[in-house]
Design a protein around this motif. Structure first.
Motif: not given
Ligand SMILES: Cc1cc2nc3c(=O)[nH]c(=O)nc-3n(C[C@H](O)[C@H](O)[C@H](O)COP(=O)(O)OP(=O)(O)OC[C@H]3O[C@@H](n4cnc5c(N)ncnc54)[C@H](O)[C@@H]3O)c2cc1C
Length: 405
Positions: A327-338, A342-350, A370-376, A388-389
């Motif tokens: 994850x690339x961040x600025x402050x406490x926000x995620x700008x991009x994720x790669x 690891x599969x089936x996580x793109x939706x949560x990353x976005x 779980x990633x879902x906890x960051x963005x339910x 949902x992506x």
């Protein structure tokens, strides 16, 4: 509807041209977007091998290079981009190859079939994928780039180093931090001379040093261009009834509040129909997050977002294992994720990016959180299986629709 293209081939996908098509694992039929009959069946008049030489927005006409003029109600500029050329002594020798079209992939494949030593100039996406394919075909591969690690511009030094190690582990000679000074040879390239004094003997060279958006039609028509043809959030240019999409478009993006130009397959795939809907009067902003994928050896990845303002990178998983999310961040926000292998996580990353969820580095990096906890998921959509992506054109949809990647 009419579609005109300078190429002789009916529309095809470019991602396989540096991957399975280049390695000879799939034939030409696999790269086409549609069956040949599709166009007539859908009332699309496809004119291949035709180059549009001019655009006249005041008259509502385009002009072909043979002088034929054609009226339009609305026109979409989807002229893409072309490889940047190297301008050093010897650059016009035979055996110095560029990769963009299916013909150029065929020509390169024929070189790979012959084996030998290749020098790849540029460790961006094209150079990295060509290096991987050439190694997979058993060639001796050297990669040259002035930056410290491959893919540094987009991925930064930490994740670029992971890719450097992947290539080195597969036997690629990675010459980072140097540039090509000249090519030597008698008619055809035999040697690459580098700025740090090396002489690299080779059978051929592949140059992958980026692309330039094709903007000539727009600029000569008086439409504003600046690193692409400028457009508003509806992909409409400054000229009435002229729209732009894909690699050629530098369009206002509502999520970023700025113009961005994206050189990736999913963007071209999504912006085309989005522009078409707006050409039919829908006036809907294009706001999908940038998304792309790459395959090198047995390492596949998906990247979402846009992070020129990144301040740091946070890893979830162990990069040397080549199964991780960055994850690339600025402050406490995620700008991009790669996500890498690891599969089936793109939706949560976005979702984390799009919803600008404030995150804690430690929790983000903890695979037990779980990633879902960051963005339910919103309750109404959770578990309903709907996509949902933000970027719907993921490598999974590409695979399931038969589109090569
Ligand atoms: C080898 C390779 C591998 C890639 N791999 C990936 C990948 O793994 N993942 C990913 O996300 N992206 C990848 N990409 C990038 C992706 O293919 C591009 O983003 C995509 O092709 C852009 O589509 P486009 O329609 O905007 O432009 P283009 O694909 O460049 O198409 C533009 C078309 O317009 C035609 N044209 C231009 N000017 C005129 C004119 N005046 N008259 C008539 N026709 C004209 C051109 O001939 C061309 O056919 C790859 C690209 C290449 C070259």
């Amino acid at each position: 509807m009419r579609a005109h293209g300078a190429e002789q081939q009916r529309p095809y996908e470019r991602p396989p041209l540096s991957k399975d098509h280049l390695r000879g694992e799939v034939g030409r039929e696999k790269v086409y977007v549609h069956e040949e009959a599709f166009y007539a069946d859908h009332d699309i008049e496809l004119r291949l091998g035709r180059t549009v030489a001019g655009l006249d927005p005041a008259a509502g006409e385009v002009e072909f290079d043979d002088g034929e003029r054609l009226r339009y109600d609305r026109v979409l500029l989807a002229t893409g981009a072309e490889p940047r050329r190297l301008a050093v002594p010897g650059a016009d020798l035979d055996g110095i190859l560029y990769l963009r079209s299916v013909e150029s992939s065929d020509a390169l494949r024929e070189r790979l079939d012959r084996g030998g030593a290749v020098v790849v100039i540029g460790a961006g996406w094209i150079g990295s994928e060509v290096a991987a394919s050439a190694r997979q075909r058993g060639l001796e591969v050297t990669v040259l780039d002035p930056l410290a690690v491959p893919l540094e511009r987009v991925l930064g030094p930490e994740v670029g180093a992971v890719y450097r190690d992947i290539h080195a582990d597969h036997g690629v000679r990675m010459l980072m931090g140097t540039r090509v000074e000249a090519f030597d040879g008698d008619g055809a390239v035999e040697r690459v001379r580098t700025a740090d004094g090396r002489r690299l003997e080779c059978d051929f060279v592949v140059v992958g040093i980026g692309v330039e958006p094709r903007v000539r039609l727009a600029s000569e028509a008086g439409i504003a261009v600046e690193d692409g043809t400028l457009a508003d959030e509806h992909l409409q240019t400054g000229a009435p009834d002229v729209f732009v999409a894909g690699d050629a478009a530098n369009a206002q993006h509502p999520y970023y509040g700025a113009r961005i130009r994206v050189e990736h397959w999913a963007n071209a795939l999504e912006q085309g129909p989005a522009a078409a809907r707006n050409m039919l009067g829908r006036a809907r902003p294009y706001d999908l997050l940038p998304y792309f994928f790459s395959d090198q050896y047995d390492v596949g990845m998906e990247y979402s977002g846009h992070a020129p303002m990144r301040e740091r990178v946070v890893f979830r998983g162990d990069p040397p294992s080549r199964e991780f999310i960055a994850f690339w961040l600025a402050g406490d926000r995620v700008l991009a994720g790669m996500n890498v292998n690891v599969w089936d996580v793109n939706e949560q990353v976005q979702r984390i990016i799009r919803e600008r969820v404030p995150v804690d580095d430690r929790q983000l990096s903890d695979p037990d959180v779980p990633l879902e906890r960051h963005a339910p998921l919103p309750a109404a959509r959770a578990g309903d299986g709907a996509p949902l992506t933000a970027g719907r054109a993921t490598r999974d949809t590409a695979r399931s629709s038969g589109t090569p990647n």
